[in-house]
Design a protein around this motif. Structure first.
Motif: not given
Length: 286
Positions: A95-106, A108-113, A118-122
């Motif tokens: 659920r957390v991974q899906e939430w992160f995906k849905q809220n960051t999909i817009r 760029p995934q290589d954006n520093n923030e 993503r690292y903090a989530l892991e």
């Protein structure tokens, strides 16, 4: 780790499926129930010990799925509880991974923030998984499995009253019109269940009573030959402190566990039941 419930942009709820326990446990056909929703659970609280944090889930498991005191095989019960916990944690992670995906999909995934987030989530996922990893070693007070999590310094504890809850097996010694008394041995003991309400056994102090895994009282017949009183435990462990010690970045480390080598085996190095390294990773926030 709080449980995210929806997409922040659309308000769409993250799936929180209900599954039946029969889908999870092949060996529990007799008790069908729906498992609790992940979104309703508190799986992490700062400064809360794991025994308290896991109490509600343990109670749910015993009330709805399988009572520990009714299971004569504690390893099997422990494995089922561990599987249940793992399922709950996996649901939260998905659920957390899906939430992160849905809220960051817009973005760029290589954006520093995004990369940092993503690292903090892991890291949080790793901490949650480790927190809910059960110890599983033998309780210090009886022979059931420890239900604390892996990284703690106190005695192993099954979080029960440490008393066997099954009925005496010497049924012929009890009146047929009365309830069979409860066994008087420690929880998780070996051999027959015997109560203290009738003279089934010798019950004098076992000559190995100072050894670990001793059940304390002799289970030989009353007035047996010789003075060698022996309890029903098939293995009396050495019980000395484990020999494993080393030096870490935080100072010296001495394994807190006790030796499980049978007392009659000659040995100069004491070994506990832990086959994995007990030292936490020295990398910060790992």
């Amino acid at each position: 780790m709080d449980c995210p419930k929806c997409d922040c942009d659309t308000g769409k709820k993250i799936d929180d499926p209900i599954i039946n326990n029969l889908e999870l446990f092949d060996n529990l056909k007799e008790k069908e129930t729906e498992l609790t929703l992940d979104s309703e659970l508190i799986l992490y609280e700062e400064n809360t010990n794991f025994a308290h944090l896991s109490a509600d889930l343990r109670s749910f498991f015993e009330d709805k799925i399988q009572l520990r005191k009714e299971n004569s095989n504690d390893i099997e019960w422990f494995n089922s509880l561990e599987k249940f916990f793992r399922y709950i944690i996996d649901c939260r992670i998905i659920r957390v991974q899906e939430w992160f995906k849905q809220n960051t999909i817009r973005f760029p995934q290589d954006n520093n923030e995004i990369v940092i987030a993503r690292y903090a989530l892991e890291q949080e996922i790793s901490k949650l998984t480790l927190l809910w990893t059960l110890c599983g070693m033998i309780c210090h007070f009886c022979s059931l499995r420890c239900l604390k999590n892996r990284d703690y310094e106190d005695d192993h504890n099954c979080l029960t009253d440490h008393k066997c809850q099954l009925t005496c097996q010497f049924t012929e010694a009890h009146a047929s019109n009365l309830p069979i008394p409860i066994c008087s041995h420690k929880a998780g003991h070996e051999e027959k269940h015997a109560c203290s309400e009738a003279n089934h056994l010798c019950r004098k102090l076992c000559y190995l009573n100072e050894k670990r895994n001793c059940q304390n009282f002799c289970v030989k017949e009353i007035r047996h030959e010789g003075d060698n009183h022996l309890c029903q435990s098939t293995k009396h462990y050495c019980g000395d402190s484990c020999s494993f010690k080393t030096h870490t970045d935080k100072g010296g480390f001495q394994c807190p566990n006790k030796c499980i080598i049978p007392h009659e085996e000659e040995h100069t190095r004491h070994k506990c039941e832990n086959d994995t390294c007990p030292i936490q990773c020295p990398i910060k926030d790992c």
